[in-house]
Design an enzyme around this catalytic site. Structure first.
Site, PDB file in Angstrom:
ATOM      1  N   GLY A  81       0.910  -1.193   0.040  1.00  0.00           N
ATOM      2  CA  GLY A  81       0.282  -0.073   0.458  1.00  0.00           C
ATOM      3  C   GLY A  81       0.814   1.218   0.080  1.00  0.00           C
ATOM      4  N   GLY A  82       0.647   2.021   0.914  1.00  0.00           N
ATOM      5  CA  GLY A  82       1.220   3.419   0.826  1.00  0.00           C
ATOM      6  C   GLY A  82       2.740   3.127   1.392  1.00  0.00           C
ATOM      7  N   GLY A  92      19.714   8.337 -34.972  1.00  0.00           N
ATOM      8  CA  GLY A  92      18.938   9.221 -34.142  1.00  0.00           C
ATOM      9  C   GLY A  92      19.689   8.949 -32.716  1.00  0.00           C
ATOM     10  N   ALA A  93      20.768   7.763 -32.109  1.00  0.00           N
ATOM     11  CA  ALA A  93      20.533   7.482 -30.807  1.00  0.00           C
ATOM     12  C   ALA A  93      22.125   8.794 -30.985  1.00  0.00           C
ATOM     13  CB  ALA A  93      21.383   5.639 -30.508  1.00  0.00           C
TER      14      ALA A  93
HETATM   15  C1  HXC Z   1      -2.677  -2.953  10.847  1.00  0.00           C
HETATM   16  C2  HXC Z   1      -1.322  -4.311  10.679  1.00  0.00           C
HETATM   17  C3  HXC Z   1      -1.329  -4.305   8.648  1.00  0.00           C
HETATM   18  C4  HXC Z   1      -2.382  -2.692   8.921  1.00  0.00           C
HETATM   19  C5  HXC Z   1       0.395  -5.963  10.037  1.00  0.00           C
HETATM   20  N1  HXC Z   1       0.242  -5.675  10.487  1.00  0.00           N
HETATM   21  N2  HXC Z   1      -0.266  -4.946   8.096  1.00  0.00           N
HETATM   22  N3  HXC Z   1      -2.112  -3.700  11.153  1.00  0.00           N
HETATM   23  N4  HXC Z   1      -2.539  -2.552   9.695  1.00  0.00           N
HETATM   24  N5  HXC Z   1      -2.227  -2.917   7.825  1.00  0.00           N
HETATM   25  C6  HXC Z   1       0.190  -6.721  11.470  1.00  0.00           C
HETATM   26  C7  HXC Z   1      -0.700  -7.895  11.712  1.00  0.00           C
HETATM   27  O1  HXC Z   1      -2.412  -7.833  12.119  1.00  0.00           O
HETATM   28  C8  HXC Z   1       0.795  -8.751  12.693  1.00  0.00           C
HETATM   29  O2  HXC Z   1       0.165  -8.292  14.027  1.00  0.00           O
HETATM   30  C9  HXC Z   1       1.717  -7.931  12.522  1.00  0.00           C
HETATM   31  O3  HXC Z   1       1.595  -6.478  12.412  1.00  0.00           O
HETATM   32  C10 HXC Z   1       2.710  -8.794  11.307  1.00  0.00           C
HETATM   33  O4  HXC Z   1       1.815  -9.577  10.787  1.00  0.00           O
HETATM   34  P1  HXC Z   1       1.766 -10.497   9.919  1.00  0.00           P
HETATM   35  O5  HXC Z   1       0.683 -10.357   8.424  1.00  0.00           O
HETATM   36  O6  HXC Z   1       1.744 -11.272  10.740  1.00  0.00           O
HETATM   37  O7  HXC Z   1       3.123 -10.424   9.073  1.00  0.00           O
HETATM   38  P2  HXC Z   1       3.786 -10.916   7.726  1.00  0.00           P
HETATM   39  O8  HXC Z   1       3.475 -12.157   7.131  1.00  0.00           O
HETATM   40  O9  HXC Z   1       5.332 -11.212   7.607  1.00  0.00           O
HETATM   41  O10 HXC Z   1       2.492 -10.062   6.643  1.00  0.00           O
HETATM   42  C11 HXC Z   1       2.972  -9.100   6.497  1.00  0.00           C
HETATM   43  C12 HXC Z   1       2.414  -8.259   5.831  1.00  0.00           C
HETATM   44  C13 HXC Z   1       0.687  -8.341   6.081  1.00  0.00           C
HETATM   45  C14 HXC Z   1       2.460  -8.997   4.171  1.00  0.00           C
HETATM   46  C15 HXC Z   1       2.643  -6.688   5.005  1.00  0.00           C
HETATM   47  O11 HXC Z   1       0.553  -8.407   6.845  1.00  0.00           O
HETATM   48  C16 HXC Z   1      -0.130  -7.986   5.089  1.00  0.00           C
HETATM   49  O12 HXC Z   1      -0.773  -8.157   3.904  1.00  0.00           O
HETATM   50  N6  HXC Z   1      -0.514  -6.978   5.889  1.00  0.00           N
HETATM   51  C17 HXC Z   1      -1.786  -5.518   5.126  1.00  0.00           C
HETATM   52  C18 HXC Z   1      -1.289  -5.031   3.479  1.00  0.00           C
HETATM   53  C19 HXC Z   1      -2.473  -4.171   2.945  1.00  0.00           C
HETATM   54  O13 HXC Z   1      -3.536  -4.633   3.052  1.00  0.00           O
HETATM   55  N7  HXC Z   1      -2.356  -2.817   3.993  1.00  0.00           N
HETATM   56  C20 HXC Z   1      -3.596  -2.011   3.628  1.00  0.00           C
HETATM   57  C21 HXC Z   1      -2.700  -1.009   2.435  1.00  0.00           C
HETATM   58  S1  HXC Z   1      -3.450  -0.246   1.102  1.00  0.00           S
HETATM   59  P3  HXC Z   1       0.256  -9.605  15.526  1.00  0.00           P
HETATM   60  O14 HXC Z   1      -0.159  -8.325  16.589  1.00  0.00           O
HETATM   61  O15 HXC Z   1       0.123 -10.499  15.123  1.00  0.00           O
HETATM   62  O16 HXC Z   1       1.856  -8.941  15.627  1.00  0.00           O
HETATM   63  C22 HXC Z   1      -2.875   1.366   2.213  1.00  0.00           C
HETATM   64  C23 HXC Z   1      -3.371   2.535   1.493  1.00  0.00           C
HETATM   65  C24 HXC Z   1      -2.119   3.391   1.568  1.00  0.00           C
HETATM   66  O17 HXC Z   1      -1.983   1.475   2.505  1.00  0.00           O
HETATM   67  C25 HXC Z   1      -2.393   3.721  -0.532  1.00  0.00           C
HETATM   68  C26 HXC Z   1      -1.754   5.272  -1.132  1.00  0.00           C
HETATM   69  C27 HXC Z   1      -2.422   4.665  -2.686  1.00  0.00           C
END
Ligand code: HXC
Length: 510
Positions: A169-170, A404-405
């Site tokens: 994401g961001g 051209g290059a």
């Molecule tokens: C809150 C989050 C989080 C999130 C991870 N965690 N992502 N908490 N918001 N976005 C937390 C999990 O709950 C977990 O908490 C800890 O972080 C570790 O995550 P895991 O999933 O256990 O780790 P891993 O298996 O290594 O996977 C990492 C990951 C996955 C690939 C980043 O967590 C994931 O896909 N997260 C969501 C990504 C996502 O879709 N984000 C939103 C994007 S939208 P605990 O308590 O268990 O330790 C965005 C908007 C902006 O960003 C866009 C602008 C253009």
């Protein structure tokens, strides 16, 4: 009094533990360092000044009010690298996966504002899952403000993003606006949405590495400028990298004193070009023999290898090197090579780093795949970037400069300041065979006549002298004198002043 001091130390100790020992251990088990360990390695010893260590999030949804961790998932502050001030923020994956809340964003924004106001580079260490899901739109708003500041700082201070864990994401869009992205192999990933979302939406099964690992972003997508084997190697290389960059667009370039003589000659370069004009040779040999102490920091090494980009120094001062590589696709310019070099040229121009262009290019790559892929527009990016650049531009044609290059690769016609050619240079509209087959089509059945025409064309056009006669080449130089000539030219151009006409901004063919 002592109690108050002890309390501060206690609060600090809690904040330093981030998401707790178990999560720190898990981080280490994955081969990753924690945010603070990374900052300590990157900055000069004891130079880090941390800010906002006690900032908490303000979310009250999903029971978050009971789940607060001081610092809120990002460590921010400033320090020095080899004595020069830099600002840093490092996402702490042990705290809510490094995800961004509104207050987490405010911490980053504070550092971004300080870096811009005080004109120093900012380095982001990313290991984070994007917007904090529990905060919803407050997190999106936070990202928007980070992106805005990334954009405002672009071209004013260097911005570098280090991808050191799974980033989504961001946490990939902010890096994408910055100047350079470097990754850690096997432990870092960049994707807009992770493999689980991909599976749900497109039914594609893909691993994190296949979707956005360093192996993809340094070869296929060209999102990353380089990758290193582990956190330590990346951070140490970044300390080396920072030394090539000025602190801002109004700072002088940093000078690294050298014992490498600016007058050094390199006799082996006289035999670098093979007798057979179709035989490749390694352009990197020339680069390494030209720059101070052979120290060259290559960017995007594994993407579009037909063009080489990177930083070196001449007589202590940084230069940007752009060079065709005859070892890959004969050094031809294609869409990827054009985009790669254009972005590099523009970075150097933003930050007053002189350009040294080494040319051996047979032209643009013909064919439907290139044309359909927008070669015209991508090639124009490089042409535009060179033409608008006002930094000192030195060009050396070692062998081919066709069509051209020839114009594109920092020729005299687009304000090359000093244009040299080796005696082996061939500056022409195209290679002899292609040219003869067009202008003597009627003789195509007669091999002897064609051979005679080819020889005639080679003698007349495949040399540096036709261009030199017109002043398009300032001088034909001995290959062994290349370093000396470039050092002297850079010295001569040190006070170059050129201004482009006023405009709000240009309209480069994106
Ligand atoms: C809150 C989050 C989080 C999130 C991870 N965690 N992502 N908490 N918001 N976005 C937390 C999990 O709950 C977990 O908490 C800890 O972080 C570790 O995550 P895991 O999933 O256990 O780790 P891993 O298996 O290594 O996977 C990492 C990951 C996955 C690939 C980043 O967590 C994931 O896909 N997260 C969501 C990504 C996502 O879709 N984000 C939103 C994007 S939208 P605990 O308590 O268990 O330790 C965005 C908007 C902006 O960003 C866009 C602008 C253009």
């Amino acid at each position: 009094m002592q109690t108050i001091l002890d309390e501060l130390e206690e609060r600090r100790a809690v904040a330093r533990l981030g998401g707790g020992q178990a999560r720190i251990d898990a981080q280490h088990k994955k081969g990753k360092l924690t945010a603070r360990e990374r900052i300590d390695l990157f900055l000069d010893e004891d130079s880090f000044e941390e800010y906002d260590m006690f900032v908490d999030h303000r979310c009250t949804d999903f029971g978050m009010e009971k789940n607060k961790i001081p610092g809120d998932g990002v460590v921010t502050g400033w320090g020095t690298v080899n004595g020069r001030v830099v600002y840093v923020f490092a996402k702490d994956f042990t705290v809510f996966g490094g995800s961004l809340s509104a207050t987490h964003a405010q911490k980053i924004i504070k550092i971004q504002d300080m870096a811009l106001r005080n004109r120093a580079p900012i380095i982001g260490l990313f290991d984070a899952g994007g917007a904090r899901i529990q905060e919803g739109v407050a997190a999106l708003g936070g990202y928007g403000e980070v992106f805005l500041r990334n954009t405002m700082a672009s071209g004013v201070i260097p911005q570098i993003s280090l991808i050191m864990g799974p980033c989504a994401g961001g946490d990939v869009y902010s890096p994408a606006i910055t100047d350079f992205i470097f990754m850690v192999r096997d432990t870092s990933y960049m994707f807009v949405t992770g493999p689980d979302v991909v599976k749900t939406v497109t039914n594609e099964t893909v691993t994190a590495e296949e979707l956005g690992g360093a192996s993809i972003h340094t070869t296929k997508s060209s999102i990353a400028d380089g990758a290193f084997d582990n956190d330590v190697e990346l951070l140490l290389q970044m300390r080396r990298f920072i030394d090539f960059l000025p602190s801002s667009n109004v700072s002088d370039v940093p000078i690294l004193p050298t014992n490498d003589d600016a007058e050094r000659t390199e006799m082996s370069l006289d035999t670098l070009i093979p007798d057979n004009p179709n035989q490749p040779y390694d352009m990197k040999e020339l680069i390494h023999k030209m720059v101070d102490d052979g120290d060259f920091f290559e960017l995007q090494e594994n993407f579009a290898g037909n063009i080489i980009t990177g930083f070196g120094r001449m007589n202590g001062k940084p230069i940007g090197v752009i060079a065709n590589q005859p070892m890959v696709l004969a050094g031809v310019l294609d869409s990827d090579a054009s985009r790669k070099a254009a972005r590099f040229v523009r970075f150097c121009d933003c930050f007053s780093i002189p350009l040294v262009t080494l040319v051996d290019v047979p032209g643009f790559l013909p064919g439907t795949s290139q044309e359909y892929g927008g070669l015209i527009k991508h090639g124009a990016k490089l042409l535009f970037a060179y033409a608008e650049a006002t930094v000192p531009k030195i060009t050396i044609i070692t062998r081919k400069a066709y069509g051209g290059a020839y114009d594109v690769m920092s020729s005299k016609h687009i304000r090359g300041d000093v244009n040299y050619a080796w005696p082996t240079a061939e500056i022409a509209v195209m290679g002899a065979k292609g040219a003869v087959e067009i202008i003597f089509r009627k003789d195509l059945g007669d091999a002897d006549k064609i051979a005679a025409h080819v020889k005639d064309y080679e003698d007349r056009f495949c040399s540096p002298f036709v261009a030199a006669e017109r002043g398009y080449i300032d001088e034909v130089i001995m290959p062994h004198n290349t370093r000396r000539r470039v050092c002297r030219a850079l010295n001569m151009l040190a006070n170059k002043t050129v201004e482009n006409p006023w405009k709000k901004h240009d309209n480069i063919p994106l």
